[in-house]
Design an enzyme around this catalytic site. Structure first.
Site, PDB file in Angstrom:
ATOM      1  N   ASP A  72       2.610   0.768  -3.272  1.00 46.27           N
ATOM      2  CA  ASP A  72       2.447  -1.000  -1.878  1.00 46.27           C
ATOM      3  C   ASP A  72       2.287  -0.339  -0.936  1.00 46.27           C
ATOM      4  O   ASP A  72       2.595  -0.250   0.223  1.00 46.27           O
ATOM      5  CB  ASP A  72       3.420  -1.799  -2.013  1.00 46.27           C
ATOM      6  CG  ASP A  72       3.355  -2.042  -3.084  1.00 46.27           C
ATOM      7  OD1 ASP A  72       2.019  -2.878  -3.440  1.00 46.27           O
ATOM      8  OD2 ASP A  72       4.336  -3.424  -3.563  1.00 46.27           O
ATOM      9  N   ASP A  79      -5.910  -8.460   3.679  1.00 45.10           N
ATOM     10  CA  ASP A  79      -4.596  -8.795   4.498  1.00 45.10           C
ATOM     11  C   ASP A  79      -5.008  -8.994   5.373  1.00 45.10           C
ATOM     12  O   ASP A  79      -4.230  -9.717   6.716  1.00 45.10           O
ATOM     13  CB  ASP A  79      -3.765  -8.113   4.356  1.00 45.10           C
ATOM     14  CG  ASP A  79      -2.293  -7.994   3.241  1.00 45.10           C
ATOM     15  OD1 ASP A  79      -2.244  -9.089   2.503  1.00 45.10           O
ATOM     16  OD2 ASP A  79      -1.420  -6.977   3.562  1.00 45.10           O
TER      17      ASP A  79
END
Length: 770
Positions: free
Chosen positions: A708, A489
């Site tokens: 997550d 990310d």
């Protein structure tokens, strides 16, 4: 902490508890806290509890215990049970799915809490009013198999763990007690289990010696030791001489040949022949620069049949930068053909000698014992417990590990052990590098421990990357293929999210680019280490306005490293998302009643509808920009299977483009912008090498069952915060079209085990788990 007792009569029930009148209740409770400090004399904790039923089958249960201090408080977040606290008494009542516990069955539950003063463990527990507080039970040895087949000349494995925590360290030995002496223990013959690792499966490898007889021998192996109740594993040799008494033995099955140099493999026979046997080695398909330079024709006699003879392969010197490969066939009339895979170690500025083009090709994958044990403990989880998943180094402390989690060196040591047990094939272990300062700068769920403004980059280099590189440089790991997944990310945030203050800061000095370059310089210097940069996913970077700038950023970042673009082996997509590998019922070119699917609300003018098309297009663009032609792509398929009843069986017949796309798409999320613990998701393709052109592998980098992000605020010392996209009640924002998030409830911190998620991913797996 383990407490065990057996009681037949109820001894007084805690309010709200019930028990069957005739049920003999016997229980074992393992209470494992993870405690952190938030200030002087105060902090938070996560309590992971394993409840095991040792008595009659239960159709419902309530666990109860008392906190030792008034300063210990349950906060309203838990899993596996309905939790409550009254005074110092905490109770957890079963949920619908785990109320039935057969004799010997267990369930994993837990909750989050806060403390002031101290956080001691509870002293006693009760189940349905029956105290679990007597003498600890004698742990039993639990083996993954009671009978095992072992191929002659090969190996087979089984795993060992204990049924409950021992009072002190115990050693479990595996020894042959009777039977064929050709069957033996080659590794794992002596295993140590502690009060903290008793439930972590460890591996024992059995081997069957190659011989010339036609008998399928059997042997019994005792698995036990002092302080445990042992078990027996019966092994049977799968004899390869019962069909043909003779065979070719080739070692190894894969070799690396330096460009301009040579490498060898050896050949011998399995049994003494009655007449001379001719064995030939010939080149098959692949790189013509790889040839047989000596030993192409060998003769074995009744005298030298068991003496290994050498075949020499050569790699011609050339000017390209490609590390080619080629297969060679080893044949003899009437015998099974053996093959050897040769890979050239190119020396022309491409990959270093010993550095193959695709580290997944021909390799077995590392099975993380920590993840495997958690998966195997879930109903049906044993079917996937031996799938290779990545190991996440998501904070500095993860390098050393803890009493409940293996550190980097422990994982690499275990990888060496697994490599030794898998025959001639190499072994690939995946390590996620994930601790940049200002990590996850546009979200909150995986915020990290380091900040740029607080000397984060210097700490990242000295306390994180340098120790990791130092461990990986240990010569005993040189035979492993270590794949590093670098900073999920991170770089994509510099393309799209500079409006976030932490992302803007990460775009400057001591930011993401410098950190990734430093990691590449340290890791690429080792020939057996492979580097893959995270490239987000098509639902993030697939628009024209993002795609081109991403390619430019990746190229400018890589050219600033010591080795330039050669420091990057490839890129990985979908680690942070649930996008389908391939939308089966439409492509980006599909039109509906004259309207392109790009105009649908779901696709929203993106240039891609799935991860495969995005990954292949990104690879082509990166190579055109200047990256090496051998650049490989990975797709994380751990959570993008989207099976189950909601999976469409074919394209929609609707003439409305939005209806057509919504009824046809494999990806069943509410909105493509939803990324956290998605409801309805399933495990995707199992890891496999070279599944599509340009792809090195499908991989499981985000291990199924690891959250997550938390659905509620949970105090912790890792920098992780509540991101509302993980809250199932959140009604969204402009990034997800102001839709509900589609996230599962009761989720723990990112990276922590999330039983409900694992079970749903398993149930909705596609292809289905058999």
């Amino acid at each position: 902490m383990t407490a065990t007792a057996t009681c037949v009569a109820a001894l007084g029930l805690v309010a709200g508890q019930t028990t069957a009148a005739s049920a003999a209740v016997s229980c074992d409770v393992a209470y494992t806290p993870n405690t952190w400090t938030t200030g002087p004399g105060q902090g938070g904790f996560t309590a992971n509890i394993t409840l095991k039923n040792l008595g009659d089958p239960l159709t419902g249960w309530t666990l109860a215990f008392d906190f030792p201090t008034a300063g210990q408080k349950y906060v309203p977040t838990g899993w596996g049970a309905t939790w409550s606290q009254s005074g110092t008494t905490v109770t957890g009542k079963n949920l619908d799915w785990n109320g039935n516990l057969a004799t010997g069955a267990s369930t994993s539950i837990g909750f989050n809490g806060t403390w002031t003063g101290a956080n001691p463990n509870p002293a006693a527990y009760s189940v349905n009013g029956v105290t679990c507080g007597g003498n600890p039970q004698t742990p039993s040895v639990v083996t993954s198999a009671s009978a095992l087949a072992v191929n002659e000349g090969g190996t087979s494995t089984f795993t060992v763990k204990l049924s409950s925590a021992p009072a002190a360290n115990v050693t479990v030995n595996t020894t042959r007690t009777s039977g064929d002496a050709d069957l033996s223990v080659t590794s794992g013959g002596s295993l140590t289990f502690t009060p903290s690792n008793w439930n972590t499966a460890q591996t024992v490898t059995l081997a069957a010696a190659q011989d010339a007889d036609t008998t399928a021998g059997t042997a019994a192996f005792s698995v036990g030791g002092t302080g445990v109740t042992g078990a027996t594993v019966n092994a049977t040799e799968v004899d390869d001489d019962s069909v043909q008494e003779q065979s070719i033995i080739v070692t190894p099955a894969a070799v690396t040949v330096p460009e301009g140099g040579t490498a060898t493999y050896s050949v011998k026979l399995a049994a003494q022949p009655t007449a001379n046997v001719s064995v030939s080695s010939a080149a098959g398909p692949g790189d013509a620069d790889l040839t047989v330079s000596a030993g192409a024709a060998l003769t074995f006699t009744s005298a030298n049949w068991n003496t290994a003879q050498t075949v020499t392969l050569a790699a011609a010197q050339d000017a390209d930068t490609t590390a080619g490969s080629r297969t060679f066939s080893v044949t003899s009339t009437g015998l099974t053909t053996r093959t050897v895979t040769a890979t050239e170690a190119d020396d022309d500025g491409g990959p270093q000698p010993g550095h193959v083009d695709n580290p997944y090709a021909g390799a077995t994958g590392y099975v993380n014992p920590d993840w495997s044990a958690k998966a195997a403990a879930e109903p049906g989880g044993a079917a996937v417990a031996n799938v290779s998943t990545a190991v996440w180094m998501d904070r500095i402390a993860a390098i050393a590990g803890s009493t409940t989690a293996m550190g980097l060196r422990a994982h690499l040591d275990e990888a060496v052990r697994q490599d030794a047990a898998n025959g001639a094939a190499p072994l690939t272990i995946q390590i996620v590098i994930y601790d940049l300062p200002n990590r996850d700068c546009s979200a909150l769920a995986s915020n990290g421990e380091l900040l740029i403004a607080q000397n984060g980059m210097n700490r990242y280099k000295a306390e994180y990357i340098d120790p990791i590189a130092s461990i990986m440089r240990d010569s005993k790991y040189a035979g492993l293929r270590i794949v590093t997944i670098i900073e999920p990310d991170s770089l994509p945030n510099l393309v799209t999210n500079l409006s976030f203050p932490k992302c803007s800061e990460a775009n400057g000095d001591d930011g993401y680019v410098e950190g990734v370059r430093y990691a590449l310089d340290k890791l690429h210097a080792m020939p057996n280490v492979y580097t893959y940069i995270d490239a987000a996913h098509h639902g993030w970077l697939g628009w024209d306005s993002n795609f081109g700038p991403t390619v430019n950023l990746f190229h400018s970042m890589a050219t600033g490293t010591a080795a330039g673009v050669d420091s990057v082996d490839g890129f990985i997509v979908n680690t942070a998302n649930y996008s389908a590998v391939k939308e089966e019922h439409f492509t980006i070119s599909t039109t509906v009643n004259g309207t392109t699917v790009r105009q649908s609300k779901w696709v929203d003018w993106n240039q891609y509808v799935d991860e495969l098309s995005f990954a292949q297009a990104l690879r082509n663009a990166l190579i055109a920009k200047g990256f090496k032609p051998g650049l490989g792509m990975l797709v994380d398929t751990s959570r993008n299977g989207w099976g189950g009843a909601a999976r469409p069986g074919g394209p929609s017949t609707s003439l409305d483009v939005n209806t057509f796309v919504n009824q046809s798409r494999i990806d069943r999320r509410i909105h493509a912008g939803n990324w956290c613990n998605q409801s309805g998701a399933g495990m995707g393709y199992r890891p496999v090498a070279s599944p599509e052109p340009g792809l090195d592998a499908y991989v499981w980098v985000k291990p199924p069952g690891e959250s997550d992000g938390s659905s509620k605020e949970i105090p912790n010392d890792e920098g992780k915060k509540l991101d509302r996209m993980c809250d199932p009640t959140y009604t969204g924002n402009q990034l997800n079209g102001n839709n509900l998030t589609g996230a599962l409830p009761d989720a723990p911190l990112s990276g922590r085990w999330f039983s409900a998620q694992f079970r749903e991913l398993l149930a909705n797996a596609y292809p289905p788990v058999q």
